[in-house]
Enzyme design. Structure first.
Site, PDB file in Angstrom:
ATOM      1  N   ASN A  70      10.729   4.699  -2.845  1.00 16.85           N
ATOM      2  CA  ASN A  70      10.332   3.377  -2.362  1.00 16.85           C
ATOM      3  C   ASN A  70      11.509   2.657  -1.728  1.00 16.85           C
ATOM      4  OD1 ASN A  70       7.921   4.063  -3.399  1.00 16.85           O
ATOM      5  ND2 ASN A  70       8.040   2.734  -5.200  1.00 16.85           N
TER       6      ASN A  70
ATOM      7  N   CYS B  36      24.787   2.615  18.112  1.00 20.16           N
ATOM      8  CA  CYS B  36      26.228   2.676  17.790  1.00 20.16           C
ATOM      9  C   CYS B  36      26.480   2.697  16.281  1.00 20.16           C
ATOM     10  CB  CYS B  36      26.977   1.516  18.437  1.00 20.16           C
ATOM     11  SG  CYS B  36      26.635  -0.074  17.654  1.00 20.16           S
TER      12      CYS B  36
ATOM     13  N   CYS C 104      25.422  -3.518  21.835  1.00 24.64           N
ATOM     14  CA  CYS C 104      25.437  -2.315  22.686  1.00 24.64           C
ATOM     15  C   CYS C 104      24.054  -2.035  23.270  1.00 24.64           C
ATOM     16  CB  CYS C 104      25.927  -1.106  21.885  1.00 24.64           C
ATOM     17  SG  CYS C 104      24.657  -0.368  20.837  1.00 24.64           S
TER      18      CYS C 104
ATOM     19  N   ASP D 289      11.213  -0.737  -1.262  1.00 20.98           N
ATOM     20  CA  ASP D 289      10.960  -2.157  -1.517  1.00 20.98           C
ATOM     21  C   ASP D 289      11.974  -2.817  -2.447  1.00 20.98           C
ATOM     22  OD1 ASP D 289      10.111  -1.352  -4.167  1.00 20.98           O
ATOM     23  OD2 ASP D 289       8.127  -0.924  -3.370  1.00 20.98           O
TER      24      ASP D 289
ATOM     25  N   PRO E 222       0.819  -1.221   0.000  1.00 16.04           N
ATOM     26  CA  PRO E 222       0.000   0.000   0.000  1.00 16.04           C
ATOM     27  C   PRO E 222       0.847   1.264   0.000  1.00 16.04           C
ATOM     28  CG  PRO E 222      -0.116  -1.118   2.142  1.00 16.04           C
ATOM     29  CD  PRO E 222       0.685  -1.997   1.243  1.00 16.04           C
ATOM     30  N   ASP E 223       0.320   2.352  -0.560  1.00 15.14           N
ATOM     31  CA  ASP E 223       1.036   3.637  -0.467  1.00 15.14           C
ATOM     32  C   ASP E 223       0.704   4.268   0.879  1.00 15.14           C
ATOM     33  OD1 ASP E 223      -1.494   4.692  -0.757  1.00 15.14           O
ATOM     34  OD2 ASP E 223      -1.159   5.635  -2.694  1.00 15.14           O
ATOM     35  N   PHE E 224       1.144   5.495   1.099  1.00  9.27           N
ATOM     36  CA  PHE E 224       0.873   6.156   2.377  1.00  9.27           C
ATOM     37  C   PHE E 224      -0.498   6.821   2.375  1.00  9.27           C
ATOM     38  CE2 PHE E 224       5.349   7.283   4.234  1.00  9.27           C
ATOM     39  CZ  PHE E 224       5.505   5.969   4.606  1.00  9.27           C
ATOM     40  N   ARG E 225      -0.756   7.610   1.324  1.00  8.21           N
ATOM     41  CA  ARG E 225      -1.810   8.619   1.450  1.00  8.21           C
ATOM     42  C   ARG E 225      -3.114   8.331   0.716  1.00  8.21           C
ATOM     43  NH1 ARG E 225       3.056  10.759   1.667  1.00  8.21           N
ATOM     44  NH2 ARG E 225       3.518  12.074   3.464  1.00  8.21           N
TER      45      ARG E 225
ATOM     46  N   CYS F 211      21.297  -4.719  19.340  1.00  6.31           N
ATOM     47  CA  CYS F 211      22.735  -4.822  19.061  1.00  6.31           C
ATOM     48  C   CYS F 211      23.454  -5.245  20.347  1.00  6.31           C
ATOM     49  CB  CYS F 211      23.167  -3.430  18.609  1.00  6.31           C
ATOM     50  SG  CYS F 211      24.887  -3.176  18.320  1.00  6.31           S
TER      51      CYS F 211
ATOM     52  N   HIS G 115      14.876   7.133   0.176  1.00  9.96           N
ATOM     53  CA  HIS G 115      14.412   6.861   1.535  1.00  9.96           C
ATOM     54  C   HIS G 115      14.932   5.517   2.054  1.00  9.96           C
ATOM     55  CE1 HIS G 115      10.876   9.857   0.796  1.00  9.96           C
ATOM     56  NE2 HIS G 115      12.048  10.442   0.902  1.00  9.96           N
TER      57      HIS G 115
ATOM     58  N   CYS H 221      22.415  -0.559  13.713  1.00  8.06           N
ATOM     59  CA  CYS H 221      22.013  -0.250  15.078  1.00  8.06           C
ATOM     60  C   CYS H 221      21.710   1.249  15.160  1.00  8.06           C
ATOM     61  CB  CYS H 221      23.153  -0.622  16.035  1.00  8.06           C
ATOM     62  SG  CYS H 221      22.874   0.005  17.698  1.00  8.06           S
TER      63      CYS H 221
HETATM   64  P1  CNA Z   1       2.148   8.828  -1.436  1.00  5.14           P
HETATM   65  O1  CNA Z   1       2.221  10.175  -0.837  1.00  5.14           O
HETATM   66  O2  CNA Z   1       1.353   7.778  -0.711  1.00  5.14           O
HETATM   67  O3  CNA Z   1       1.561   9.034  -2.929  1.00  5.14           O
HETATM   68  C1  CNA Z   1       1.291   7.970  -3.785  1.00  5.14           C
HETATM   69  C2  CNA Z   1       0.622   8.552  -5.033  1.00  5.14           C
HETATM   70  O4  CNA Z   1       0.443   7.499  -5.947  1.00  5.14           O
HETATM   71  C3  CNA Z   1      -0.740   9.187  -4.759  1.00  5.14           C
HETATM   72  O5  CNA Z   1      -0.810  10.434  -5.403  1.00  5.14           O
HETATM   73  C4  CNA Z   1      -1.741   8.194  -5.374  1.00  5.14           C
HETATM   74  O6  CNA Z   1      -2.863   8.802  -5.921  1.00  5.14           O
HETATM   75  C5  CNA Z   1      -0.897   7.554  -6.467  1.00  5.14           C
HETATM   76  N1  CNA Z   1      -1.267   6.184  -6.751  1.00  5.14           N
HETATM   77  C6  CNA Z   1      -1.384   5.149  -5.895  1.00  5.14           C
HETATM   78  N2  CNA Z   1      -1.685   4.016  -6.547  1.00  5.14           N
HETATM   79  C7  CNA Z   1      -1.764   4.350  -7.866  1.00  5.14           C
HETATM   80  C8  CNA Z   1      -2.055   3.608  -9.035  1.00  5.14           C
HETATM   81  N3  CNA Z   1      -2.293   2.300  -9.005  1.00  5.14           N
HETATM   82  N4  CNA Z   1      -2.075   4.277 -10.215  1.00  5.14           N
HETATM   83  C9  CNA Z   1      -1.839   5.608 -10.270  1.00  5.14           C
HETATM   84  N5  CNA Z   1      -1.546   6.350  -9.184  1.00  5.14           N
HETATM   85  C10 CNA Z   1      -1.511   5.727  -7.992  1.00  5.14           C
HETATM   86  O7  CNA Z   1       3.579   8.202  -1.715  1.00  5.14           O
HETATM   87  P2  CNA Z   1       4.911   8.956  -2.121  1.00  5.14           P
HETATM   88  O8  CNA Z   1       5.824   7.906  -2.621  1.00  5.14           O
HETATM   89  O9  CNA Z   1       4.669  10.168  -2.918  1.00  5.14           O
HETATM   90  O10 CNA Z   1       5.365   9.459  -0.679  1.00  5.14           O
HETATM   91  C11 CNA Z   1       6.554   9.258  -0.247  1.00  5.14           C
HETATM   92  C12 CNA Z   1       6.657   8.201   0.883  1.00  5.14           C
HETATM   93  C13 CNA Z   1       5.957   6.919   0.607  1.00  5.14           C
HETATM   94  C14 CNA Z   1       8.052   7.836   1.057  1.00  5.14           C
HETATM   95  O11 CNA Z   1       8.511   8.179   2.317  1.00  5.14           O
HETATM   96  C15 CNA Z   1       8.149   6.304   0.828  1.00  5.14           C
HETATM   97  O12 CNA Z   1       9.190   5.774   1.582  1.00  5.14           O
HETATM   98  C16 CNA Z   1       6.840   5.840   1.232  1.00  5.14           C
HETATM   99  N6  CNA Z   1       6.329   4.529   0.879  1.00  5.14           N
HETATM  100  C17 CNA Z   1       7.018   3.608   0.119  1.00  5.14           C
HETATM  101  C18 CNA Z   1       6.457   2.373  -0.168  1.00  5.14           C
HETATM  102  C19 CNA Z   1       7.231   1.360  -0.994  1.00  5.14           C
HETATM  103  O13 CNA Z   1       8.438   1.222  -0.848  1.00  5.14           O
HETATM  104  N7  CNA Z   1       6.559   0.627  -1.880  1.00  5.14           N
HETATM  105  C20 CNA Z   1       5.181   2.080   0.282  1.00  5.14           C
HETATM  106  C21 CNA Z   1       4.491   3.038   1.059  1.00  5.14           C
HETATM  107  C22 CNA Z   1       5.083   4.252   1.335  1.00  5.14           C
END
Ligand code: CNA
Length: 286
Positions: A115, A145, A168, A117, A40-43, A166, A134, A142
């Site tokens: 990302n 340390c 430590c 991942d 899942p994404d964050f927002r 760790c 990120h 750790c």
């Molecule tokens: P975010 O802020 O959650 O934005 C994601 C964007 O992608 C949003 O605008 C969504 O509308 C859009 N979106 C999601 N799914 C789809 C889709 N299928 N098709 C089209 N658009 C889509 O995430 P950002 O990466 O901008 O924010 C940065 C954060 C998220 C960083 O700190 C990351 O480390 C962090 N993050 C990473 C992962 C990962 O590694 N896969 C997962 C979750 C969060």
């Protein structure tokens, strides 16, 4: 009369990649490109991580990735990391393979990703073309340390819900950048690469997290920007092509128009093999 705004069209994009007019493509990626891989994404409302953390009783959703909070309460992050990185297996989605195709065609100048991942690497993009702004989950340290910790042992601890410490007594954390931590040196060392771009593609990112989002303001004037996302989060400028919708669909259409489908299936076959081999190598000896 107002001067006409320069327009960059999808046709220009396809033609420019086909004719190798764009040879230094910089790609900015975010969580949205891995959503179809099951992370899942964050927002995103309802499905994003921040909307689904109530079981952890956090003071605020961001606390789960906050260094100070983690040092006092590591359990919520360990549980989430177990859910995400131990209980599930992820394979790259089409967009990760698209990056691989750009790299193979020697058109990828740099992929800056938020990302952690590592799916673009599993898809076969050489790490020299990737800036993991990120951090990543391939290594751990750790928090006290700073000594490097064994990532396989860390993953094993996650699996059995044990907190890994760790020698430590400091807490072990994978090398994901938490709130309160600086970005890796590699990000700052390479950020000027965006000034060398002849095309910028931003995909699956809300472009809300700084300093990553600041890369957009470094794109030289006149260089086209393609933004592929479900929503346009306030990117406004000349030469902007906003491709609204599901990333996989948009990217697959692009791959078809470029005539790269055959390369895509070959890359997927190689990626699946690499992923299978990776899991085999990662299995800890108990
Ligand atoms: P975010 O802020 O959650 O934005 C994601 C964007 O992608 C949003 O605008 C969504 O509308 C859009 N979106 C999601 N799914 C789809 C889709 N299928 N098709 C089209 N658009 C889509 O995430 P950002 O990466 O901008 O924010 C940065 C954060 C998220 C960083 O700190 C990351 O480390 C962090 N993050 C990473 C992962 C990962 O590694 N896969 C997962 C979750 C969060």
């Amino acid at each position: 009369m107002e001067p006409a705004k320069k327009e960059f069209t999808r046709e220009d994009l396809v033609k420019g990649i086909k004719n190798r007019q764009f040879k230094r493509i910089v790609v900015l990626t975010g969580a949205g490109i891995s959503v179809s891989a099951g992370i899942p994404d964050f927002r995103s409302a309802g499905t994003g991580l921040y909307a689904n953390l109530s079981k952890y009783n956090l003071p605020k959703p961001e606390a789960i990735f906050d260094l100070e909070y983690f040092k006092e309460n590591p359990e919520p992050f360990y549980k989430l990391a177990k859910e995400l990185f131990v209980e599930k297996e992820f394979t790259p989605a089409i967009t990760h393979y698209f990056l691989r195709l750009l790299a193979s065609a020697e058109l990828l100048h740099m992929n800056f990703t938020q990302n952690i991942d590592g799916l673009e690497v599993i898809a076969g993009v050489d790490l020299k073309y990737v800036v993991e702004a990120h951090g990543n989950i391939r290594s751990a340290h750790c928090t006290a340390c700073k000594k490097e910790a064994n990532i396989r042992e860390f993953m094993w601890h996650l699996k059995y819900e044990k907190i890994r410490r760790c020698e430590c007594s400091g807490l072990i954390k994978p090398d994901i950048v938490f709130f309160g931590e600086d970005l890796p040196k590699r990000f700052y060392d390479n950020m000027d690469k965006i000034k060398e771009a002849d095309l910028v593609i931003a995909m699956g990112t809300s472009l809300k997290v700084m300093p990553f989002a600041g890369l957009m303001s470094m794109v030289p004037e006149g260089v086209p920007i393609v933004y592929i996302n479900r929503e346009n989060t306030e990117v406004v400028r000349e030469n902007l092509l906003f491709m609204e919708g599901e990333i996989d669909e948009q990217v697959l259409d692009l791959i078809k128009d470029l005539g790269w489908e055959i390369h895509l299936s070959a890359a997927i076959k190689r990626g699946l093999f690499r992923a299978a081999l990776g899991h085999l190598l990662e299995t800890p000896k108990l």
